[in-house]
Design an enzyme around this catalytic site. Structure first.
Site, PDB file in Angstrom:
ATOM      1  N   LYS A 115       0.858  -1.186   0.000  1.00 41.02           N
ATOM      2  CA  LYS A 115       0.000   0.000   0.000  1.00 41.02           C
ATOM      3  C   LYS A 115       0.892   1.234   0.000  1.00 41.02           C
ATOM      4  O   LYS A 115       1.488   1.578   1.018  1.00 41.02           O
ATOM      5  CB  LYS A 115      -0.931   0.045   1.219  1.00 41.02           C
ATOM      6  CG  LYS A 115      -2.028   1.090   0.983  1.00 41.02           C
ATOM      7  CD  LYS A 115      -2.505   1.798   2.221  1.00 41.02           C
ATOM      8  CE  LYS A 115      -1.751   3.029   2.582  1.00 41.02           C
ATOM      9  NZ  LYS A 115      -1.871   4.182   1.678  1.00 41.02           N
ATOM     10  N   GLY A 148      -4.985   3.592  -2.337  1.00 41.28           N
ATOM     11  CA  GLY A 148      -6.065   4.026  -1.444  1.00 41.28           C
ATOM     12  C   GLY A 148      -5.523   4.465  -0.099  1.00 41.28           C
ATOM     13  O   GLY A 148      -4.302   4.534   0.110  1.00 41.28           O
ATOM     14  N   GLY A 177      -4.807   4.851   4.066  1.00 42.57           N
ATOM     15  CA  GLY A 177      -4.347   4.003   5.156  1.00 42.57           C
ATOM     16  C   GLY A 177      -5.490   3.488   5.999  1.00 42.57           C
ATOM     17  O   GLY A 177      -5.501   2.321   6.404  1.00 42.57           O
ATOM     18  N   SER A 178      -6.468   4.360   6.237  1.00 38.88           N
ATOM     19  CA  SER A 178      -7.546   3.944   7.144  1.00 38.88           C
ATOM     20  C   SER A 178      -8.372   2.814   6.544  1.00 38.88           C
ATOM     21  O   SER A 178      -8.917   1.989   7.268  1.00 38.88           O
ATOM     22  CB  SER A 178      -8.428   5.143   7.509  1.00 38.88           C
ATOM     23  OG  SER A 178      -8.863   5.764   6.332  1.00 38.88           O
ATOM     24  N   GLY A 229      -4.795   0.120   4.420  1.00 34.04           N
ATOM     25  CA  GLY A 229      -3.773  -0.251   5.407  1.00 34.04           C
ATOM     26  C   GLY A 229      -4.390  -0.996   6.579  1.00 34.04           C
ATOM     27  O   GLY A 229      -3.862  -2.018   7.039  1.00 34.04           O
ATOM     28  N   GLU A 238       9.040   0.975  11.224  1.00 31.29           N
ATOM     29  CA  GLU A 238      10.127   1.938  10.966  1.00 31.29           C
ATOM     30  C   GLU A 238       9.490   3.318  11.095  1.00 31.29           C
ATOM     31  O   GLU A 238       8.696   3.709  10.245  1.00 31.29           O
ATOM     32  CB  GLU A 238      10.665   1.773   9.541  1.00 31.29           C
ATOM     33  CG  GLU A 238      11.059   0.371   9.143  1.00 31.29           C
ATOM     34  CD  GLU A 238      12.428  -0.014   9.646  1.00 31.29           C
ATOM     35  OE1 GLU A 238      13.225   0.883   9.966  1.00 31.29           O
ATOM     36  OE2 GLU A 238      12.685  -1.215   9.749  1.00 31.29           O
ATOM     37  N   CYS A 263      13.248  11.051   7.726  1.00 30.62           N
ATOM     38  CA  CYS A 263      13.013  10.561   9.095  1.00 30.62           C
ATOM     39  C   CYS A 263      14.257  10.611   9.961  1.00 30.62           C
ATOM     40  O   CYS A 263      14.190  10.925  11.140  1.00 30.62           O
ATOM     41  CB  CYS A 263      12.487   9.138   9.034  1.00 30.62           C
ATOM     42  SG  CYS A 263      13.520   8.067   8.006  1.00 30.62           S
ATOM     43  N   GLU A 318       8.956  15.927  16.078  1.00 28.49           N
ATOM     44  CA  GLU A 318       9.378  15.821  14.685  1.00 28.49           C
ATOM     45  C   GLU A 318       8.580  16.829  13.858  1.00 28.49           C
ATOM     46  O   GLU A 318       7.347  16.777  13.839  1.00 28.49           O
ATOM     47  CB  GLU A 318       9.121  14.400  14.166  1.00 28.49           C
ATOM     48  CG  GLU A 318       9.578  14.212  12.736  1.00 28.49           C
ATOM     49  CD  GLU A 318       9.262  12.818  12.181  1.00 28.49           C
ATOM     50  OE1 GLU A 318       8.128  12.337  12.348  1.00 28.49           O
ATOM     51  OE2 GLU A 318      10.162  12.231  11.561  1.00 28.49           O
TER      52      GLU A 318
HETATM   53  P1  NAP Z   1       1.931   8.270   8.219  1.00 23.74           P
HETATM   54  O1  NAP Z   1       0.946   9.349   8.290  1.00 23.74           O
HETATM   55  O2  NAP Z   1       2.199   7.457   9.423  1.00 23.74           O
HETATM   56  O3  NAP Z   1       1.492   7.318   7.006  1.00 23.74           O
HETATM   57  C1  NAP Z   1       2.299   6.252   6.570  1.00 23.74           C
HETATM   58  C2  NAP Z   1       1.452   5.247   5.802  1.00 23.74           C
HETATM   59  O4  NAP Z   1       0.505   4.666   6.702  1.00 23.74           O
HETATM   60  C3  NAP Z   1       0.651   5.845   4.663  1.00 23.74           C
HETATM   61  O5  NAP Z   1       0.625   4.930   3.601  1.00 23.74           O
HETATM   62  C4  NAP Z   1      -0.720   6.009   5.289  1.00 23.74           C
HETATM   63  O6  NAP Z   1      -1.764   6.005   4.333  1.00 23.74           O
HETATM   64  C5  NAP Z   1      -0.791   4.763   6.145  1.00 23.74           C
HETATM   65  N1  NAP Z   1      -1.758   4.822   7.242  1.00 23.74           N
HETATM   66  C6  NAP Z   1      -2.259   5.912   7.866  1.00 23.74           C
HETATM   67  N2  NAP Z   1      -3.136   5.543   8.816  1.00 23.74           N
HETATM   68  C7  NAP Z   1      -3.205   4.187   8.799  1.00 23.74           C
HETATM   69  C8  NAP Z   1      -3.931   3.221   9.548  1.00 23.74           C
HETATM   70  N3  NAP Z   1      -4.755   3.565  10.518  1.00 23.74           N
HETATM   71  N4  NAP Z   1      -3.759   1.899   9.252  1.00 23.74           N
HETATM   72  C9  NAP Z   1      -2.887   1.533   8.287  1.00 23.74           C
HETATM   73  N5  NAP Z   1      -2.191   2.418   7.541  1.00 23.74           N
HETATM   74  C10 NAP Z   1      -2.327   3.725   7.799  1.00 23.74           C
HETATM   75  O7  NAP Z   1       3.350   8.837   7.763  1.00 23.74           O
HETATM   76  P2  NAP Z   1       3.608   9.881   6.603  1.00 23.74           P
HETATM   77  O8  NAP Z   1       3.044  11.189   7.009  1.00 23.74           O
HETATM   78  O9  NAP Z   1       3.196   9.290   5.318  1.00 23.74           O
HETATM   79  O10 NAP Z   1       5.211   9.907   6.579  1.00 23.74           O
HETATM   80  C11 NAP Z   1       5.987  10.659   7.425  1.00 23.74           C
HETATM   81  C12 NAP Z   1       6.434   9.862   8.624  1.00 23.74           C
HETATM   82  O11 NAP Z   1       7.137   8.679   8.222  1.00 23.74           O
HETATM   83  C13 NAP Z   1       7.434  10.629   9.479  1.00 23.74           C
HETATM   84  O12 NAP Z   1       7.123  10.447  10.835  1.00 23.74           O
HETATM   85  C14 NAP Z   1       8.766   9.970   9.139  1.00 23.74           C
HETATM   86  O13 NAP Z   1       9.752  10.137  10.128  1.00 23.74           O
HETATM   87  C15 NAP Z   1       8.367   8.550   8.954  1.00 23.74           C
HETATM   88  N6  NAP Z   1       9.365   7.804   8.184  1.00 23.74           N
HETATM   89  C16 NAP Z   1      10.139   6.850   8.810  1.00 23.74           C
HETATM   90  C17 NAP Z   1      11.113   6.169   8.093  1.00 23.74           C
HETATM   91  C18 NAP Z   1      12.013   5.139   8.727  1.00 23.74           C
HETATM   92  O14 NAP Z   1      12.713   4.432   8.009  1.00 23.74           O
HETATM   93  N7  NAP Z   1      12.059   5.015  10.040  1.00 23.74           N
HETATM   94  C19 NAP Z   1      11.299   6.454   6.738  1.00 23.74           C
HETATM   95  C20 NAP Z   1      10.498   7.421   6.142  1.00 23.74           C
HETATM   96  C21 NAP Z   1       9.529   8.093   6.865  1.00 23.74           C
HETATM   97  P3  NAP Z   1      -2.282   7.340   3.566  1.00 23.74           P
HETATM   98  O15 NAP Z   1      -1.457   8.474   4.047  1.00 23.74           O
HETATM   99  O16 NAP Z   1      -2.089   7.018   2.151  1.00 23.74           O
HETATM  100  O17 NAP Z   1      -3.719   7.462   3.924  1.00 23.74           O
END
Ligand code: NAP
Ligand code: MG
Length: 488
Positions: free
Chosen positions: A182, A213, A215-216, A219, A257, A291, A391
């Site tokens: 996803k 699609g 995450g909610s 995912g 991650e 990140c 962050e």
């Molecule tokens: P996010 O809001 O946590 O979303 C990540 C993914 O999870 C998206 O595909 C999102 O879908 C999905 N998602 C959201 N709610 C969900 C749920 N309830 N159930 C299942 N999936 C769900 O993160 P982001 O805003 O995209 O990315 C930024 C964050 O990623 C930062 O905190 C960054 O530090 C972190 N990050 C960490 C790493 C690492 O290697 N540690 C690498 C890169 C980024 P949709 O948004 O498509 O709805």
């Protein structure tokens, strides 16, 4: 824009399941926007929960044959995918730049080649690493036998869509698992392009599936699917906790991650030019949407003024513009929402008493009057400030000063993130001591943002759980150990 990019962006896009593109006239649409211009560049049909179920079924059906291939045969498929990426290098770099806003210099110099290397690294590694380990136990013939899990689900964020995709799925595929992906709804294009390459390279049907699609919906369904054998999530700590709870409730192993708030400790004997160059790059690389980057700059009080002068000079000189222009040093934020998040943090931080050494401003570079551009910012103040603790995920850092090593370490450990830190000093004994003592998955010396295959990368505490990427350990993460024993 390249002809191949134009053709891809104007083609019908949606989920990719069992080597078929799932396209419907009545599908809900995500408009994909170039953050440099705010223009719609592609329309992607949103998948449904039924699509997710179909993708898991396809991956489950493909699993026996894929896992039965020899490591050499699977490696052959991965090398063919790497060849396909190389043949489409400029197109995929352009697509990633247009989707995320990141500079073409970065996509061509980092994201895309590093993804090709990922395929080749795990293809070759899987041919040499043993799946069985003999155990030396008295009066027993015993061994650990490792098998792939089955269907592995992957959920990715929007900041490095292509890189994280490959870092995530390639070790799982090499180990014999099949995958359901996803991508982030904001930036799905390079994942869909990769699926087209997989289709053209004749990866067997069902081995790689993509469901578009939110995450909610998608995912969440992934983490609740009874046939899902493992979930890997990359994203924010907040969503990671929810996913961990859902997977835990279903006893699905998962690895997380998560976010970060990296510290860079700059000692009085550091090469200040190097530190300034590394740290200014840390917050301008991918417009600070990284990140593991360093956003807490903890600088010895005796060199704080000199360091500040050098780093602000570098930050002011960064050329901000459209990602496709070769001389652009920093592109826009990936979305208006993310830009607003940064603006809000800067306001709150200053309301709590921080001073701006460099004010981050929304701006309009020539030719990009509507894009989500923002200049770098540097705040300073005490460590209770929201901008030191949380962050922000933008081109913004927070500078504090320290008196001695114990003070620096106290500041490093005043928050719970543990992804990546760095230490700048010419005293290697001190560098290694500090690096050993900073609680994080990754600690770097006289550099920040260091990645290589063979160098494990992951996070602890608020930054991750259950594994990492880029190393032999990652390959073994996707193999489930079971023991075989015979009393003698
Ligand atoms: P996010 O809001 O946590 O979303 C990540 C993914 O999870 C998206 O595909 C999102 O879908 C999905 N998602 C959201 N709610 C969900 C749920 N309830 N159930 C299942 N999936 C769900 O993160 P982001 O805003 O995209 O990315 C930024 C964050 O990623 C930062 O905190 C960054 O530090 C972190 N990050 C960490 C790493 C690492 O290697 N540690 C690498 C890169 C980024 P949709 O948004 O498509 O709805
Ligand atoms: Mg988000």
């Amino acid at each position: 824009m390249l002809e191949d990019t134009k053709a891809f962006l104007s083609s019908p896009l949606g989920s990719f399941i069992n080597n078929q593109w799932v396209l419907r006239d009545d599908a809900a649409i995500s408009e994909i926007i170039d953050p440099c211009t705010t223009e719609t560049i592609a329309s992607v049909q949103r998948g449904t929960e039924a699509d997710l179920n179909a993708a898991v079924d396809a991956a489950n059906e493909a699993f026996p044959a894929w896992s039965a291939l020899s490591a050499d045969e699977r490696a052959g498929h991965l090398h063919r995918l790497a060849d396909a990426l190389e043949a489409n290098f400029d197109t995929i770099a352009e697509i990633e730049t247009l989707d995320v806003g990141k500079t073409i210099t970065n996509t061509k110099g980092f994201d895309i080649p590093f993804g090709v290397d990922c395929l080749r690294y795990f293809a070759d590694l899987s041919k040499t690493l043993p799946t069985d380990t003999e155990l030396d136990i008295k009066d027993m013939e015993a061994r650990i036998h490792r098998v792939p899990y089955g269907v592995c689900g992957f959920i990715f964020p929007w900041n490095f869509p292509y890189n994280l995709l490959l870092w995530g799925i390639v070790p799982a595929l090499a180990a014999g698992n099949t995958v359901v992906i996803k991508p982030a709804e904001l930036t799905p294009l390079s994942t869909l392009f990769f699926a087209k390459l997989a289709e053209a390279a004749e990866l067997p049907a069902g081995v790689l599936n993509v469901v578009t699609g939110s995450g909610s919906v998608i995912g969440n369904a992934m983490c609740n699917h009874p046939k899902m054998k493992r979930v890997s999530f990359t994203g924010s700590s907040e969503v990671g906790k929810q996913i961990g709870a859902t997977c835990g409730g279903n006893l699905i192993p998962c690895k997380l991650e998560l976010g970060g708030k990296g510290a860079a400790v700059v000692f009085e004997d550091a090469d200040l030019d190097l530190a300034a160059e590394q740290l200014s790059a840390a917050i301008t690389f991918n417009t600070g949407q990284v990140c593991c980057t360093a956003t807490r700059w903890i600088v010895h009080e005796s060199v704080a003024d000199a360091f500040t002068q050098k780093v602000t000079d570098l930050l002011k000189a960064v050329k901000i513009g459209h990602g496709l222009q070769e001389d652009t040093g920093m592109g826009p934020m990936a979305s208006e929402k993310q830009r607003q998040t940064v603006v809000d943090y800067l306001q709150k931080g200053q309301a709590q008493g921080a001073t701006a050494l460099l004010a981050g401003e929304c701006l309009r570079p020539e030719g990009c009057e509507k894009g989500y551009f923002m200049s770098p910012s540097l705040l300073t103040g005490d460590i209770d400030n929201i901008c030191f603790k949380e962050e922000i995920f933008g081109p913004s850092a927070y500078l504090t000063t320290f008196t001695d090593e114990a003070d620096a370490m106290k500041q490093v450990h005043s928050i719970e993130y543990g992804l990546a830190n760095s230490v700048f000093t010419q005293d290697m004994e001190r560098a290694n001591r500090v690096a050993n003592n900073m609680a994080a998955g990754n600690n770097w010396i006289n550099a920040h943002n260091v990645f290589a295959y063979g160098l494990p990368y992951g996070g602890v505490n608020l930054s991750g759980l259950g594994g990492g990427v880029n190393s032999p350990e990652t390959y073994y993460d996707y193999l489930r150990p079971q023991t075989v024993a015979r009393p003698l």
